[in-house]
Design a protein around this motif. Sequence first.
Motif: not given
Length: 179
Positions: A14-17, A50-54
């Motif tokens: 999944l993309k970030l967001g 919600e995908k974030k970097t960490t």
Amino acid sequence: MKLLKEFTIQFVGLKLGKHQFEYKIGNQFFEHFEYDEFNDSNVKVAVELEKKTTLLELNFTFSGSVNVNCDLTNEPYNQPISNTFNLVVKFGQEYNNDETDMLIIPHGEYEINIQQYIYELIVLSVPSKRIHPGVEDGTLNSAILEKLDALSPEQQEPIESEEETDPRWDKLKKLLTDK
């Protein structure tokens, strides 16, 4: 317990967001957990990831109804339920779900299964005391309610007669007043 594939979210691709997932929960879902308190269920669950970097943030929102039996009359009725829950998924050395709203998974993981969270949210949203709405407003006609009314203790009116006192106590009271 076997994990249901439809409740497994692969977050690596999944993309970030923000990403939306929707589920329709019926009785087959609860049969998987061997939970038979519901006669029927119709619950819609929306999960926003919600995908974030960490880390990952999961927001659960659900609404619907479950058909349960009344605790007083044993009559089935639809109990409306709705609730929200936020879960934060972090990455760490080892799996840890000690916190209620935070999950730590190992760094190499690429998917998360949310079926246990959905199950617990729905089951805990049902009130512990289940009372048919017809009992509360008096519109339910049930043989069990009539029997409960017949067996309930009658309200006794307070007896308003003059108190008869023990003559021994009267003599003791007289000692206090004769000073």
